[in-house]
Write an enzyme that holds these catalytic residues in place. Structure first.
Site, PDB file in Angstrom:
ATOM      1  N   ASN A 139       1.104  -0.064   6.184  1.00  0.00           N
ATOM      2  CA  ASN A 139       1.403  -0.815   4.914  1.00  0.00           C
ATOM      3  C   ASN A 139       2.060  -2.041   5.581  1.00  0.00           C
ATOM      4  OD1 ASN A 139       2.384  -1.825   2.449  1.00  0.00           O
ATOM      5  ND2 ASN A 139       4.194  -0.455   2.550  1.00  0.00           N
ATOM      6  N   GLY A 140       1.525  -3.178   4.957  1.00  0.00           N
ATOM      7  CA  GLY A 140       2.376  -4.670   5.569  1.00  0.00           C
ATOM      8  C   GLY A 140       1.360  -5.368   5.992  1.00  0.00           C
TER       9      GLY A 140
ATOM     10  N   GLU B  72       7.295 -21.633 -19.557  1.00  0.00           N
ATOM     11  CA  GLU B  72       7.223 -20.362 -19.067  1.00  0.00           C
ATOM     12  C   GLU B  72       8.099 -19.489 -19.641  1.00  0.00           C
ATOM     13  OE1 GLU B  72       4.938 -18.828 -17.736  1.00  0.00           O
ATOM     14  OE2 GLU B  72       5.986 -17.034 -16.735  1.00  0.00           O
TER      15      GLU B  72
ATOM     16  N   GLU C  38       6.605 -13.203 -25.258  1.00  0.00           N
ATOM     17  CA  GLU C  38       5.519 -12.062 -24.972  1.00  0.00           C
ATOM     18  C   GLU C  38       6.390 -10.669 -25.158  1.00  0.00           C
ATOM     19  OE1 GLU C  38       2.608 -12.990 -21.376  1.00  0.00           O
ATOM     20  OE2 GLU C  38       4.883 -13.365 -20.939  1.00  0.00           O
TER      21      GLU C  38
ATOM     22  N   HIS D  12      10.700 -36.208 -31.239  1.00  0.00           N
ATOM     23  CA  HIS D  12       9.500 -36.487 -31.760  1.00  0.00           C
ATOM     24  C   HIS D  12       8.996 -35.425 -32.805  1.00  0.00           C
ATOM     25  CE1 HIS D  12       9.217 -40.365 -30.118  1.00  0.00           C
ATOM     26  NE2 HIS D  12       9.073 -39.408 -28.835  1.00  0.00           N
TER      27      HIS D  12
ATOM     28  N   ARG E  29       1.448   1.783  -6.150  1.00  0.00           N
ATOM     29  CA  ARG E  29       1.533   0.682  -5.234  1.00  0.00           C
ATOM     30  C   ARG E  29       0.259  -0.201  -5.063  1.00  0.00           C
ATOM     31  NH1 ARG E  29       6.269   1.847  -1.970  1.00  0.00           N
ATOM     32  NH2 ARG E  29       5.380   0.751  -0.485  1.00  0.00           N
TER      33      ARG E  29
ATOM     34  N   CYS F 227       0.939  -1.311   0.111  1.00  0.00           N
ATOM     35  CA  CYS F 227       0.181   0.022  -0.104  1.00  0.00           C
ATOM     36  C   CYS F 227       0.896   1.280  -0.065  1.00  0.00           C
ATOM     37  CB  CYS F 227      -0.835   0.099   1.244  1.00  0.00           C
ATOM     38  SG  CYS F 227      -1.710  -1.504   1.485  1.00  0.00           S
TER      39      CYS F 227
ATOM     40  N   TRP G   3      -3.755  -1.506  -1.148  1.00  0.00           N
ATOM     41  CA  TRP G   3      -3.620  -2.683  -2.145  1.00  0.00           C
ATOM     42  C   TRP G   3      -4.086  -3.924  -1.071  1.00  0.00           C
ATOM     43  CZ3 TRP G   3      -3.148  -4.848  -6.515  1.00  0.00           C
ATOM     44  CH2 TRP G   3      -2.802  -6.244  -6.595  1.00  0.00           C
TER      45      TRP G   3
ATOM     46  N   LYS H 165       7.631 -15.885 -21.790  1.00  0.00           N
ATOM     47  CA  LYS H 165       8.296 -14.810 -21.579  1.00  0.00           C
ATOM     48  C   LYS H 165       8.895 -14.172 -22.757  1.00  0.00           C
ATOM     49  CE  LYS H 165       6.566 -14.133 -18.603  1.00  0.00           C
ATOM     50  NZ  LYS H 165       5.517 -14.548 -18.105  1.00  0.00           N
TER      51      LYS H 165
ATOM     52  N   LYS I 118      -2.556  -6.907 -19.450  1.00  0.00           N
ATOM     53  CA  LYS I 118      -2.324  -7.314 -18.071  1.00  0.00           C
ATOM     54  C   LYS I 118      -3.430  -8.342 -17.865  1.00  0.00           C
ATOM     55  CE  LYS I 118       0.095  -7.948 -14.397  1.00  0.00           C
ATOM     56  NZ  LYS I 118       1.117  -8.829 -14.855  1.00  0.00           N
TER      57      LYS I 118
HETATM   58  C1  G6P Z   1      -2.756 -12.296 -19.563  1.00  0.00           C
HETATM   59  C2  G6P Z   1      -1.350 -11.425 -18.988  1.00  0.00           C
HETATM   60  C3  G6P Z   1      -0.603 -12.932 -18.479  1.00  0.00           C
HETATM   61  C4  G6P Z   1      -1.522 -13.868 -17.625  1.00  0.00           C
HETATM   62  C5  G6P Z   1      -2.660 -14.245 -18.148  1.00  0.00           C
HETATM   63  C6  G6P Z   1      -3.462 -14.788 -17.201  1.00  0.00           C
HETATM   64  O1  G6P Z   1      -2.383 -13.020 -20.616  1.00  0.00           O
HETATM   65  O2  G6P Z   1      -0.586 -10.920 -19.927  1.00  0.00           O
HETATM   66  O3  G6P Z   1       0.489 -12.442 -17.883  1.00  0.00           O
HETATM   67  O4  G6P Z   1      -0.557 -14.931 -17.314  1.00  0.00           O
HETATM   68  O5  G6P Z   1      -3.402 -13.035 -18.587  1.00  0.00           O
HETATM   69  O6  G6P Z   1      -3.792 -13.998 -15.956  1.00  0.00           O
HETATM   70  P1  G6P Z   1      -4.484 -13.893 -14.580  1.00  0.00           P
HETATM   71  O7  G6P Z   1      -4.435 -12.587 -14.206  1.00  0.00           O
HETATM   72  O8  G6P Z   1      -5.542 -14.782 -14.573  1.00  0.00           O
HETATM   73  O9  G6P Z   1      -3.326 -14.845 -13.816  1.00  0.00           O
END
Ligand code: G6P
Length: 606
Positions: A100-101, A478, A485, A501, A27, A2, A74, A482, A601
């Site tokens: 905050n914490g 993953e 993306e 294969h 934040r 926060c 947050w 990355k 996002k």
């Molecule tokens: C979007 C984001 C990814 C994320 C996915 C699932 O594609 O760009 O980074 O992994 O959504 O999002 P969530 O909030 O459900 O983990």
């Protein structure tokens, strides 16, 4: 995470602290609030949503006062609404606090306070601090001592500002810090307190960084700092030289890099208060004896965590698990019954497909649970119970700290299920889990240079192959995700043995192949044979491993050494170099790392 601010000076506090608070919105911003102290007492206003919404309901001409505190929230405990928004007041309304914490032992403290007659109105862990201070002040202690006594009872972390009046010294703010940042700006006849310097530098560049266990008394007489145990601390005033943007990102070039580097604290927060001997402390409403199967459902990076979760739960708790893309699950008319537990994994808690999958499971009477970062999000509200990540806001579109904290949450969940099923507890796994934050830190503190060098070698490659086995196959997926993306390089993740294969046909001397090959893996020897196969075809090998040995060294063009851990937890460590590699390559290509093209996002459309 926060944001908090406070002001003591000669100007009107309200407009000043609202402006300062807006600088901390990155934040977290699910709700916000303000308290201002004047001769009539404390005025408080709170509002759900962004700070703008709080601001538009305030009439500054009616909120006079030169001392005030404010907070942007947050959520960690309790949904984001006006009651749970800070500041929180004591029963008399004469003490206001922003925090905050996380207070780990709030539930037991709350029980005692309620039995003593305190009226606690919110679901937060923070509110109890106001009531503890009230209790000690009523016993005749000065405000500062009451705060210190209260803090000596709480376990957890805090950046805290307390607004009140001391019967000897008059109106004041007491600030205290442990494990959450707090900075005091020293201006001309004014003091501005904030979680970070972004909120301060418009007023002054002279600051004091409060240290853990220090308490500052801020009043018209100045700033006096002591330790919680009473020892006097000399004010160490420093000058801030950073720009506003640099401070927001804590001097990191991008939020993604900041979030990668934040992982030791994020993982520590995900574990905080949950490790207690051999059994994890989780408040889950699950009938484990009734549960015949678990279905983990998610999208994107969260689905990769689900794949790791399948491995962990089946191995540790011996319950069958399916990991399903939410978008596939929901349209398949899956066979679900009340003996199934459907767990939705989502950073945002708002992904449309994951939410729809969860609702479908509910309609078929399955038990439901969630692993979610954003408190108060739709998924968090709709599941029967769940585990919050406590990773703090993730701003970079490419998920990093959410992934590692999800794997931590899944490991805790697997250990919880194991215990509930009556299988012998695994103290070794718990011990190793508690050491993970320091191992992440150990790697991240020294890795940037080496990974930067590998990125320079490969940033103009057109394709990448990522290979791993067992629990590290999802890590390969993953790593490839990355890279795709943020660097727009085509990359594929594959189980190492499947490579022959199909993907092996693509391998030539242009093709970098990343092997996730930590030696704790039961399939380590098999992986080295896969490396031989790539090497024989001229592929260039980057190996992520935890022990240097001569055969791996001779097969690899680049070797990245990571700290050793047990196989089950190795994804948390092994993903770190892959996150950094993607970041460094995208940075060398000069791309928009925090907001890559075509991506969002949180995908709230189907
Ligand atoms: C979007 C984001 C990814 C994320 C996915 C699932 O594609 O760009 O980074 O992994 O959504 O999002 P969530 O909030 O459900 O983990």
């Amino acid at each position: 995470m926060c944001g908090i601010v406070g002001y003591v000076g000669e100007k009107q506090a309200a407009p000043l602290i609202i402006e300062a608070l807006k600088k901390l919105e990155y934040r977290g911003y699910d709700s916000s609030g303000i308290s201002v102290l004047n001769s009539e007492g404390i005025f408080t206003a709170k509002k759900k949503g962004r700070i703008q919404e709080l601001e538009s309901m305030l009439d500054y001409s009616k909120i006079e006062g030169t001392l005030g505190i404010a907070h942007t929230r947050w959520a960690t405990h309790g949904i984001p609404d006006e009651i749970n928004a800070h500041p929180h007041l004591d029963c008399s309304g004469k003490i206001a606090i922003v925090h905050n914490g996380i207070i780990e032992n709030y539930a037991s403290l709350k029980e005692v306070l309620i039995s003593e007659g305190h009226r606690i109105v919110s679901q937060t862990d923070s509110e109890i601090i106001a009531h503890l201070i009230e209790k000690f002040q009523k016993q005749g202690n000065p405000l500062e001592h009451s705060v210190k006594k209260a803090l000596s009872l709480v376990e957890g972390t805090f950046g805290l500002a307390v607004l009140g009046t001391d019967k000897f010294g008059g109106p004041r703010i007491i600030a205290a810090k442990k494990g959450a940042s707090l900075i005091i700006g020293i201006g001309n006849n004014e003091i501005i307190l904030a979680s970070d310097a972004t909120a301060i530098i418009n007023h002054t560049r002279k600051v004091i960084y409060l240290n853990d266990d220090e308490v500052a008394v801020l009043s018209k007489d100045g700033c006096f700092i002591t330790k919680i145990n009473g020892e006097r601390v000399k004010n160490q005033i420093q000058e801030i030289k950073w720009s506003l943007e640099e401070i927001e990102k804590k001097n990191f070039k991008h939020f993604m890099l900041k979030e990668i580097m934040e992982q030791p604290e994020a993982v520590q927060n995900a574990l905080r208060g949950r490790i207690n001997g051999a059994v994890p402390k989780l408040s889950l409403k699950i009938d484990v004896n009734k549960t015949k199967r678990i279905i983990l459902t998610a999208c994107g990076t969260s689905w990769h965590s689900a794949l790791i979760g399948k491995y962990l739960i089946e191995k540790i708790a011996q319950i069958p698990v399916e990991a399903d893309y939410a978008s596939e699950f929901r349209y398949r008319d899956p066979l679900i019954s009340e003996t199934d537990l459907v767990m939705a994994i989502s950073q945002s808690g708002e992904t449309a497909d994951t939410l729809a999958a969860l609702r479908q499971a509910k309609s078929k009477n399955a038990q439901t649970a969630g692993i979610v970062n954003v408190v108060g999000s739709t998924i968090a509200r709709e599941v029967d119970s769940g585990i919050f990540l406590h990773a703090g806001p993730e701003i970079g579109v490419a998920s990093t700290k959410a992934f590692t904290t999800q794997v931590v949450a899944l490991a805790l969940f697997a250990l919880f299920l194991r215990h509930e099923k009556g299988i012998k507890d695994s103290p070794e796994l718990m011990r190793e889990l508690s050491m993970i934050p320091s191992k992440i830190k150990e790697f991240l503190t020294s890795a940037e240079g080496q990974i930067g060098g590998i990125a320079k070698e490969f940033y103009s490659s057109k394709n990448f192959l990522y290979l791993g086995r067992g629990v590290n196959f999802p890590v390969a997926l993953e790593g490839a995700l990355k890279l795709k993306e943020i660097s727009y390089i085509h990359a594929e993740g594959y189980p190492a043995a499947e490579m022959k294969h199909g993907p092996i046909a693509l391998v030539d001397d242009e093709m970098p192949v990343v092997f996730v090959a930590t030696q704790s893996a039961s399939t380590f020897d098999k992986i080295t044979s896969n490396m031989q196969e790539i090497k024989a075809r001229g592929g260039r090998i980057i190996t992520i491993t935890d022990e240097e040995n001569s055969s791996i060294k001779s097969l690899s063009n680049f070797l990245v050494l990571v700290p050793k851990t047990i196989e089950e937890l190795s994804p948390i460590i092994n993903v770190l170099p892959l996150q950094l590699l993607a970041y460094k390559i995208a940075d060398l290509k000069g791309l928009s790392i925090d907001k890559p093209r075509n991506l969002a996002k949180s995908v709230t459309v189907e």
